[in-house]
Design a protein around this motif. Sequence first.
Motif, PDB file in Angstrom:
ATOM      1  N   GLU A 153      38.418  46.344  43.380  1.00 53.97           N
ATOM      2  CA  GLU A 153      39.669  46.459  44.119  1.00 53.97           C
ATOM      3  C   GLU A 153      40.832  45.863  43.329  1.00 53.97           C
ATOM      4  O   GLU A 153      41.927  46.430  43.303  1.00 53.97           O
ATOM      5  CB  GLU A 153      39.547  45.773  45.480  1.00 53.97           C
ATOM      6  CG  GLU A 153      40.732  45.993  46.388  1.00 53.97           C
ATOM      7  CD  GLU A 153      40.993  47.452  46.695  1.00 53.97           C
ATOM      8  OE1 GLU A 153      42.176  47.809  46.832  1.00 53.97           O
ATOM      9  OE2 GLU A 153      40.037  48.239  46.802  1.00 53.97           O
ATOM     10  N   GLU A 154      40.612  44.732  42.677  1.00 56.78           N
ATOM     11  CA  GLU A 154      41.653  44.133  41.842  1.00 56.78           C
ATOM     12  C   GLU A 154      42.055  45.080  40.714  1.00 56.78           C
ATOM     13  O   GLU A 154      43.244  45.283  40.452  1.00 56.78           O
ATOM     14  CB  GLU A 154      41.158  42.824  41.234  1.00 56.78           C
ATOM     15  CG  GLU A 154      41.300  41.630  42.135  1.00 56.78           C
ATOM     16  CD  GLU A 154      40.930  40.344  41.411  1.00 56.78           C
ATOM     17  OE1 GLU A 154      41.089  40.260  40.178  1.00 56.78           O
ATOM     18  OE2 GLU A 154      40.479  39.422  42.102  1.00 56.78           O
ATOM     19  N   LEU A 155      41.062  45.656  40.031  1.00 58.28           N
ATOM     20  CA  LEU A 155      41.349  46.584  38.935  1.00 58.28           C
ATOM     21  C   LEU A 155      42.076  47.829  39.437  1.00 58.28           C
ATOM     22  O   LEU A 155      43.013  48.311  38.795  1.00 58.28           O
ATOM     23  CB  LEU A 155      40.066  46.974  38.210  1.00 58.28           C
ATOM     24  CG  LEU A 155      39.445  45.892  37.341  1.00 58.28           C
ATOM     25  CD1 LEU A 155      38.099  46.347  36.808  1.00 58.28           C
ATOM     26  CD2 LEU A 155      40.368  45.524  36.196  1.00 58.28           C
ATOM     27  N   ARG A 156      41.639  48.335  40.577  1.00 59.55           N
ATOM     28  CA  ARG A 156      42.278  49.517  41.157  1.00 59.55           C
ATOM     29  C   ARG A 156      43.757  49.222  41.430  1.00 59.55           C
ATOM     30  O   ARG A 156      44.635  50.033  41.111  1.00 59.55           O
ATOM     31  CB  ARG A 156      41.575  49.919  42.453  1.00 59.55           C
ATOM     32  CG  ARG A 156      42.068  51.212  43.058  1.00 59.55           C
ATOM     33  CD  ARG A 156      41.283  51.595  44.314  1.00 59.55           C
ATOM     34  NE  ARG A 156      39.902  51.881  43.984  1.00 59.55           N
ATOM     35  CZ  ARG A 156      38.844  51.229  44.495  1.00 59.55           C
ATOM     36  NH1 ARG A 156      39.006  50.254  45.367  1.00 59.55           N
ATOM     37  NH2 ARG A 156      37.627  51.561  44.149  1.00 59.55           N
ATOM     38  N   GLY A 157      44.039  48.058  42.001  1.00 55.39           N
ATOM     39  CA  GLY A 157      45.426  47.677  42.278  1.00 55.39           C
ATOM     40  C   GLY A 157      46.248  47.556  41.012  1.00 55.39           C
ATOM     41  O   GLY A 157      47.406  47.998  40.965  1.00 55.39           O
ATOM     42  N   LYS A 158      45.677  46.960  39.977  1.00 55.00           N
ATOM     43  CA  LYS A 158      46.403  46.805  38.716  1.00 55.00           C
ATOM     44  C   LYS A 158      46.671  48.144  38.053  1.00 55.00           C
ATOM     45  O   LYS A 158      47.738  48.363  37.478  1.00 55.00           O
ATOM     46  CB  LYS A 158      45.634  45.886  37.771  1.00 55.00           C
ATOM     47  CG  LYS A 158      45.661  44.439  38.226  1.00 55.00           C
ATOM     48  CD  LYS A 158      44.884  43.554  37.297  1.00 55.00           C
ATOM     49  CE  LYS A 158      44.920  42.122  37.805  1.00 55.00           C
ATOM     50  NZ  LYS A 158      44.237  41.197  36.909  1.00 55.00           N
ATOM     51  N   ILE A 159      45.709  49.057  38.129  1.00 60.70           N
ATOM     52  CA  ILE A 159      45.901  50.392  37.553  1.00 60.70           C
ATOM     53  C   ILE A 159      46.990  51.142  38.312  1.00 60.70           C
ATOM     54  O   ILE A 159      47.856  51.784  37.703  1.00 60.70           O
ATOM     55  CB  ILE A 159      44.570  51.180  37.542  1.00 60.70           C
ATOM     56  CG1 ILE A 159      43.626  50.565  36.513  1.00 60.70           C
ATOM     57  CG2 ILE A 159      44.822  52.657  37.266  1.00 60.70           C
ATOM     58  CD1 ILE A 159      42.216  51.110  36.566  1.00 60.70           C
TER      59      ILE A 159
ATOM     60  N   GLU B 232      49.473  49.817  39.981  1.00 61.40           N
ATOM     61  CA  GLU B 232      50.729  49.161  39.637  1.00 61.40           C
ATOM     62  C   GLU B 232      51.231  49.629  38.279  1.00 61.40           C
ATOM     63  O   GLU B 232      52.412  49.924  38.096  1.00 61.40           O
ATOM     64  CB  GLU B 232      50.527  47.651  39.644  1.00 61.40           C
ATOM     65  CG  GLU B 232      51.779  46.848  39.425  1.00 61.40           C
ATOM     66  CD  GLU B 232      51.488  45.364  39.476  1.00 61.40           C
ATOM     67  OE1 GLU B 232      52.107  44.646  38.666  1.00 61.40           O
ATOM     68  OE2 GLU B 232      50.663  44.927  40.291  1.00 61.40           O
ATOM     69  N   LEU B 233      50.335  49.713  37.318  1.00 60.85           N
ATOM     70  CA  LEU B 233      50.689  50.189  35.984  1.00 60.85           C
ATOM     71  C   LEU B 233      51.168  51.631  36.039  1.00 60.85           C
ATOM     72  O   LEU B 233      52.148  52.007  35.402  1.00 60.85           O
ATOM     73  CB  LEU B 233      49.481  50.051  35.050  1.00 60.85           C
ATOM     74  CG  LEU B 233      49.674  50.480  33.610  1.00 60.85           C
ATOM     75  CD1 LEU B 233      50.658  49.557  32.925  1.00 60.85           C
ATOM     76  CD2 LEU B 233      48.331  50.463  32.878  1.00 60.85           C
ATOM     77  N   TRP B 234      50.482  52.451  36.823  1.00 55.94           N
ATOM     78  CA  TRP B 234      50.820  53.870  36.956  1.00 55.94           C
ATOM     79  C   TRP B 234      52.234  54.025  37.557  1.00 55.94           C
ATOM     80  O   TRP B 234      53.013  54.858  37.109  1.00 55.94           O
ATOM     81  CB  TRP B 234      49.783  54.559  37.829  1.00 55.94           C
ATOM     82  CG  TRP B 234      50.002  56.030  37.994  1.00 55.94           C
ATOM     83  CD1 TRP B 234      50.527  56.651  39.073  1.00 55.94           C
ATOM     84  CD2 TRP B 234      49.718  57.040  37.037  1.00 55.94           C
ATOM     85  NE1 TRP B 234      50.581  57.996  38.863  1.00 55.94           N
ATOM     86  CE2 TRP B 234      50.094  58.266  37.619  1.00 55.94           C
ATOM     87  CE3 TRP B 234      49.201  57.039  35.767  1.00 55.94           C
ATOM     88  CZ2 TRP B 234      49.965  59.464  36.958  1.00 55.94           C
ATOM     89  CZ3 TRP B 234      49.064  58.253  35.122  1.00 55.94           C
ATOM     90  CH2 TRP B 234      49.434  59.443  35.707  1.00 55.94           C
ATOM     91  N   ARG B 235      52.565  53.182  38.543  1.00 57.36           N
ATOM     92  CA  ARG B 235      53.892  53.240  39.164  1.00 57.36           C
ATOM     93  C   ARG B 235      54.993  52.857  38.186  1.00 57.36           C
ATOM     94  O   ARG B 235      56.117  53.321  38.278  1.00 57.36           O
ATOM     95  CB  ARG B 235      53.951  52.334  40.387  1.00 57.36           C
ATOM     96  CG  ARG B 235      53.383  52.993  41.618  1.00 57.36           C
ATOM     97  CD  ARG B 235      53.575  52.126  42.834  1.00 57.36           C
ATOM     98  NE  ARG B 235      52.217  51.694  43.186  1.00 57.36           N
ATOM     99  CZ  ARG B 235      51.871  50.482  43.536  1.00 57.36           C
ATOM    100  NH1 ARG B 235      52.761  49.531  43.626  1.00 57.36           N
ATOM    101  NH2 ARG B 235      50.629  50.203  43.816  1.00 57.36           N
ATOM    102  N   ASP B 236      54.667  51.963  37.247  1.00 60.12           N
ATOM    103  CA  ASP B 236      55.664  51.492  36.279  1.00 60.12           C
ATOM    104  C   ASP B 236      55.960  52.509  35.181  1.00 60.12           C
ATOM    105  O   ASP B 236      56.904  52.314  34.407  1.00 60.12           O
ATOM    106  CB  ASP B 236      55.216  50.162  35.654  1.00 60.12           C
ATOM    107  CG  ASP B 236      55.241  49.027  36.649  1.00 60.12           C
ATOM    108  OD1 ASP B 236      55.905  49.161  37.709  1.00 60.12           O
ATOM    109  OD2 ASP B 236      54.589  47.993  36.377  1.00 60.12           O
TER     110      ASP B 236
END
Length: 68
Positions: free
Chosen positions: A55-61, A63-67
């Motif tokens: 779940e942490e990795l999914r959130g970080k990915i 977030e990165l995708w949105r940026d």
Amino acid sequence: MTDRIKGFSVSLSSDMREDDCQGIIGAILMIKGVSAVERHVSDPDDWYARQHVKEELRGKILELWRDL
């Protein structure tokens, strides 16, 4: 002066059935200097920890995708 090593920890890439691990355990025991191999049984806490990391990795990915 160099450090003295008393042991190693080995992690499997995925949970395996105990009978499927016998060959791996046997191979590790054949390594010079190995005196014992201890099995660690998977439990619900292990599953929870893996889900938490996913779940942490999914959130970080995301977030990165949105940026981008």
